[in-house]
Write a protein that holds these residues in place. Structure first.
Motif, short mmCIF file in Angstrom:
data_model
loop_
_atom_site.label_atom_id
_atom_site.label_comp_id
_atom_site.label_asym_id
_atom_site.label_seq_id
_atom_site.Cartn_x
_atom_site.Cartn_y
_atom_site.Cartn_z
N HIS A 105 0.78 -1.05 0.10
CA HIS A 105 -0.03 -0.10 -0.04
C HIS A 105 0.89 1.29 -0.04
CE1 HIS A 105 1.23 -0.91 4.03
NE2 HIS A 105 0.65 0.11 4.65
N ARG A 106 2.25 1.16 -0.26
CA ARG A 106 2.90 2.35 -0.09
C ARG A 106 3.98 2.36 -1.40
NH1 ARG A 106 4.83 4.45 5.37
NH2 ARG A 106 2.92 4.15 6.45
N SER A 107 4.29 3.65 -1.70
CA SER A 107 5.17 3.83 -2.84
C SER A 107 6.62 3.21 -2.70
CB SER A 107 5.27 5.16 -3.42
OG SER A 107 5.88 5.48 -2.17
N ARG A 143 6.86 4.38 -8.07
CA ARG A 143 5.90 3.28 -8.41
C ARG A 143 5.42 2.55 -7.18
NH1 ARG A 143 8.97 1.18 -13.36
NH2 ARG A 143 8.01 -0.81 -12.85
N ARG A 144 4.36 1.72 -7.46
CA ARG A 144 4.04 0.80 -6.31
C ARG A 144 4.53 -0.66 -6.56
NH1 ARG A 144 0.00 2.30 -2.38
NH2 ARG A 144 -0.47 4.53 -3.00
N ASP B 229 -0.48 -7.52 -5.71
CA ASP B 229 0.96 -7.15 -5.17
C ASP B 229 1.86 -8.31 -4.85
OD1 ASP B 229 0.25 -4.77 -5.32
OD2 ASP B 229 -0.09 -4.12 -3.40
#
Lengths: 227, 234
Positions: A105-107, A143-144, B229
């Motif tokens: 959830h963070r760059s 970017r992620r 992710d």
């Protein structure tokens, strides 16, 4: 890239980088490792499933040994007899996990700075732009994590560990998810860290060539106790 | 279109439901967290108790609230003495009834999202110097947030529809406890109330549908983003 005072300050010559003697039962498996090493990079070498990652977890404070003692660069992190067990956040280890474990959830920038923001100023030996230049990850900052390739994610994970002001590094198979060219690149980075930063490194791998190239001391891990 | 009384009923329903969700939110999250993470004897019992309002006849839940929060009930006395608040026959009581009825749904949605948080990420945050609380605030909570929001929206929808426990606990008082479903029921009993029923029923459908769609969209965000992710990082 390293600041001038970094390499030599934390080592009286006879000080061991790692003094580890731990036992831990996980399920029906016994993990027991004993070694002392004064090498800049110490490798735990053994087949998959031998418990190498568990040893790193114990050094990081993520897994509590049933008994034993863990001393890194003169600091006691765990001592069963003396009832010492520092929590992970007090151990200041830079742990590069095999699976990266970047925060989704963070760059990339916020991942890199997560530990840096929490580190006391005197332990911040590197700045963000130094680390991004060193690892070649400048273009990735906004970017992620899920948009990164395996090699990019691994470099960001190394950067995050370096920026956290770590007193020592734990690297868990950092090359295993990379193709040969990328692996070679990261290996060069690790050599540079080993030679320039003066931070003891504990390195886990099942690849003999990799370990022989990088490590000053190899600790075999298999069944039972290691010398 | 809608008469001033009908607008009043909708406004009251929205107020009751918003307060119900705000009241239930911290309790639901705490329960969800404990059920997702902790291991203790009696966990099955706690799980069952949390789900009780979902299966109990709502009349029984309302009657139990009446016993607890009535003028002579232990909780009622305590509230009166500490804050000078009475719930009986008040809109605040309707909010409490809706909160109790919404709690199980909220806990379920939040528990799923907390269980979906990769605990290895929490370990990573600890090694980077974050204590347990900071790890919770900066890693666990943000990663669970879509599920928490979905639970809140679901609870809101459930509160809008709450009827049985509310009418048992705080009765049907126009302007005070007469929420949408109760007003619809009252209009059904009255000759010539058909047009009112139709209008209020359409409002109910619209509100519930909007809440369910919002909840589903949030749940999807939760289900997809972190999985993506993980796939790329591995």
């Amino acid at each position: 890239m390293s600041s001038e005072n970094a390499p030599s300050e934390n080592a009286p010559s006879e000080q061991m980088s790692f003094e580890i003697d731990v036992r831990c039962r996980r399920g029906h498996r016994d993990i027991a490792v004993t070694f002392r090493s004064d090498a800049a990079l110490t490798a735990l070498f053994g087949p998959s499933g031998a418990g190498k990652t568990s040893v790193l977890d114990m050094v990081a404070g993520l897994l509590r040994p049933d008994a034993g003692r863990i001393v890194v660069a003169g600091t006691v992190l765990f001592d069963h007899a003396a009832r010492i067990n520092l929590p992970p956040e007090a151990r200041a280890c830079g742990y590069v996990f095999q699976d990266g474990r970047l925060f989704p959830h963070r760059s990339v920038r916020d991942n890199l700075l997560f530990g840096w923001r929490l580190a006391p100023v005197e332990r911040r030996r590197m700045a963000l732009d130094e680390v991004t230049a060193f690892l070649g990850i400048g273009p990735l900052l906004d970017r992620r994590p899920h948009t990164l390739s395996g090699g990019e994610a691994q470099r960001v994970a190394i950067g995050r560990a370096l920026l956290s002001g770590a007193r020592f590094l734990l690297l868990d198979e950092p090359l295993s998810s990379l193709d040969a060219a990328r692996a070679d690149e990261i290996m060069a980075v690790i050599e540079q860290v080993r030679d320039e930063l003066g931070v003891p490194i504990l390195y886990v791998s099942h690849d003999r060539a990799e370990v022989e190239r990088l490590a000053g001391r190899i600790v075999p891990i298999g069944e039972g106790r290691s010398a | 279109m809608l008469s001033p009384e009908e607008w009043g009923i909708i406004a009251l329903s929205l107020k009751v439901s918003c307060v119900a969700v705000l009241v239930a939110l911290p309790a639901a999250f705490a329960l969800a967290f404990v059920l997702a993470r902790a291991r203790f004897p009696g966990k099955i019992l706690l799980d069952a108790l949390v789900h009780l309002p979902l299966v109990l006849p709502p009349v029984v839940t309302g009657w139990l609230l009446l016993l607890a929060f009535g003028a002579n009930g232990p909780a009622g006395k305590l509230l009166d003495r500490l804050f000078g608040v009475t719930l009986l026959f008040r809109w605040t009581g309707a909010a409490v009834a809706a909160a109790v009825m919404a709690l199980p749904l909220m806990v379920r949605a939040m528990r799923l999202s907390i269980e979906a948080v990769d605990r290895r990420l929490e370990g990573a945050a600890r090694t980077l110097g974050a204590g347990a609380w900071r790890t919770f605030a900066q890693i666990t909570l943000p990663l669970a947030m879509p599920g928490v929001m979905a639970g809140a929206v679901l609870g809101f929808a459930r509160s809008i529809g709450e009827f049985g426990a509310t009418i048992t606990f705080v009765s049907n008082i126009p302007g005070e406890t007469q929420t949408l479903p109760i007003a619809i029921y009252a209009a059904l009993q009255m000759p010539g109330g058909d047009a009112t029923v139709l209008r209020l029923a359409m409002v109910s459908v619209a509100l519930s549908l909007a809440a369910l769609i919002a909840s589903e969209l949030l749940a999807r965000r939760m289900g997809h983003a972190p999985a993506d992710d993980r796939r790329h990082v591995l």
